[in-house]
Design a protein around this motif. Sequence first.
Motif, PDB file in Angstrom:
ATOM      1  N   SER A 223       0.836  -1.218   0.000  1.00 38.06           N
ATOM      2  CA  SER A 223       0.000   0.000   0.000  1.00 38.06           C
ATOM      3  C   SER A 223       0.865   1.261   0.000  1.00 38.06           C
ATOM      4  O   SER A 223       0.537   2.248  -0.664  1.00 38.06           O
ATOM      5  CB  SER A 223      -0.911   0.041   1.218  1.00 38.06           C
ATOM      6  N   HIS A 224       1.945   1.228   0.768  1.00 32.39           N
ATOM      7  CA  HIS A 224       2.877   2.356   0.816  1.00 32.39           C
ATOM      8  C   HIS A 224       3.483   2.602  -0.577  1.00 32.39           C
ATOM      9  O   HIS A 224       3.531   3.735  -1.053  1.00 32.39           O
ATOM     10  CB  HIS A 224       3.971   2.050   1.854  1.00 32.39           C
ATOM     11  N   GLU A 225       3.913   1.522  -1.227  1.00 32.41           N
ATOM     12  CA  GLU A 225       4.497   1.682  -2.572  1.00 32.41           C
ATOM     13  C   GLU A 225       3.428   2.140  -3.556  1.00 32.41           C
ATOM     14  O   GLU A 225       3.708   2.891  -4.493  1.00 32.41           O
ATOM     15  CB  GLU A 225       5.131   0.371  -3.058  1.00 32.41           C
ATOM     16  N   ALA A 227       1.075   4.161  -2.824  1.00 30.75           N
ATOM     17  CA  ALA A 227       0.946   5.607  -2.607  1.00 30.75           C
ATOM     18  C   ALA A 227       2.002   6.350  -3.441  1.00 30.75           C
ATOM     19  O   ALA A 227       1.721   7.400  -4.023  1.00 30.75           O
ATOM     20  CB  ALA A 227       1.097   5.936  -1.129  1.00 30.75           C
ATOM     21  N   HIS A 228       3.216   5.787  -3.528  1.00 33.20           N
ATOM     22  CA  HIS A 228       4.241   6.388  -4.398  1.00 33.20           C
ATOM     23  C   HIS A 228       3.762   6.373  -5.848  1.00 33.20           C
ATOM     24  O   HIS A 228       3.917   7.344  -6.572  1.00 33.20           O
ATOM     25  CB  HIS A 228       5.568   5.626  -4.308  1.00 33.20           C
ATOM     26  N   GLN A 229       3.157   5.250  -6.252  1.00 32.62           N
ATOM     27  CA  GLN A 229       2.653   5.158  -7.640  1.00 32.62           C
ATOM     28  C   GLN A 229       1.605   6.229  -7.917  1.00 32.62           C
ATOM     29  O   GLN A 229       1.478   6.698  -9.043  1.00 32.62           O
ATOM     30  CB  GLN A 229       2.018   3.783  -7.883  1.00 32.62           C
ATOM     31  N   ARG A 234       7.046  11.880  -0.698  1.00 28.78           N
ATOM     32  CA  ARG A 234       7.613  11.872   0.664  1.00 28.78           C
ATOM     33  C   ARG A 234       7.229  10.599   1.408  1.00 28.78           C
ATOM     34  O   ARG A 234       6.077  10.172   1.373  1.00 28.78           O
ATOM     35  CB  ARG A 234       7.095  13.076   1.460  1.00 28.78           C
ATOM     36  N   GLU A 235       8.228  10.039   2.106  1.00 27.55           N
ATOM     37  CA  GLU A 235       8.027   8.766   2.799  1.00 27.55           C
ATOM     38  C   GLU A 235       6.848   8.797   3.774  1.00 27.55           C
ATOM     39  O   GLU A 235       6.019   7.897   3.801  1.00 27.55           O
ATOM     40  CB  GLU A 235       9.301   8.383   3.562  1.00 27.55           C
ATOM     41  N   GLN A 236       6.806   9.847   4.583  1.00 24.89           N
ATOM     42  CA  GLN A 236       5.778   9.883   5.635  1.00 24.89           C
ATOM     43  C   GLN A 236       4.390  10.113   5.058  1.00 24.89           C
ATOM     44  O   GLN A 236       3.399   9.639   5.607  1.00 24.89           O
ATOM     45  CB  GLN A 236       6.117  10.954   6.678  1.00 24.89           C
TER      46      GLN A 236
HETATM   47 ZN   LIG Z   1       8.639   4.707   0.272  1.00 23.23          ZN
END
Ligand SMILES: [Zn+2]
Length: 345
Positions: A223-225, A227-229, A234-236
């Motif tokens: 899910s985090h990756e 969000a990058h897509q 930003r990481e947070q």
């Molecule tokens: Zn990341």
Amino acid sequence: MVKILKNKQSLFWAGLLFAQFLLFYIFSKSEIIVQQLIAFFHFKKQFQNETFSHLKYSFGDILYIIFIFFLLFFLFKSIKSRNFRVLLIILNISYFIYQISWGMLYFQKPFYDKNKVEISSKELEKLTLKYIALTNQERKKIATKNVFKIENIEVLKSSILHSQKRLPKEYYPFETSNIDNFKASLFNPLISYTGILGYYNPFTTEAQYNSELPDTYLPFTISHENAHQLGFAREQEANFIGFLICKNSDNSELKYCAYLFVTKSLVNALRSSSPEFASQASLFLSKEVKKDLKNERMFKEKNDSLLTDFFYFTNDIFLKSNQQEGSVTYSYFIDLLVLYERKNS
Ligand SMILES: [Zn+2]
């Protein structure tokens, strides 16, 4: 004469690289240009996702391997011939592609102006207890009493894609798609030793995850990756969007792993301000959750090595150089979570 010419050519490409650094630095200060590059990102991402989703394996990883091979090859050649032209051309091109397709997204307007939120440790403690209860509750819905196992990773991925559509418009006003461009990383077991859970490839928009991880890490990592897509650099912020994707899903595996991530982040955040609370908090977790955490610890210990420390250190520096906090503090994520909780509960 030839030697002077060669040196001149190298100097030209080195100068161009330096000019690019300057140019993108200036771009990063201009809201209009950053906006344009964000628009470009959203324009091209669909096409990239579509193209690379047809490949079963991570094309981005293969690209990195070829890239490193070429880089090393030309580095040795350059040192031998004392002509760095080709090497510098490669660096110029890759730096340019990186910056116009991803780098400038680090300069989007943050979700909120930092340092404006005051959070007391009492508020965080209350929130921790809430998330411990949610974690326990969601874990109960999962059939196995043994260590957590994902039933079907493909179902999990489609739940993530489905849940993206439920992201509040205030965070994500853009269209979402159903394209599954998640890939297991080809760099195993190396990334397990380095403690990397997943990474996003800005050149192919593929989201890689470390498939060797304990299953409790995977849903939130993917899910985090994702969000990058979607364009959160930003990481947070990717953590926060990843959390929303999981939370708004009907899939218990996603919800459980996100709540577990939040609980761990809250406990970590309280370690310095409320050490006693932080050390006692885990006692409230259910037997099953404790078993899952033990499994995570065993994975970490198994892969613990000098390499982990080394990469943790470099990763920390890399994050700082991108104007983010290092991996030690979670405060920006915690701020976003607290603001969200204040508004929605
Ligand atoms: Zn990341």
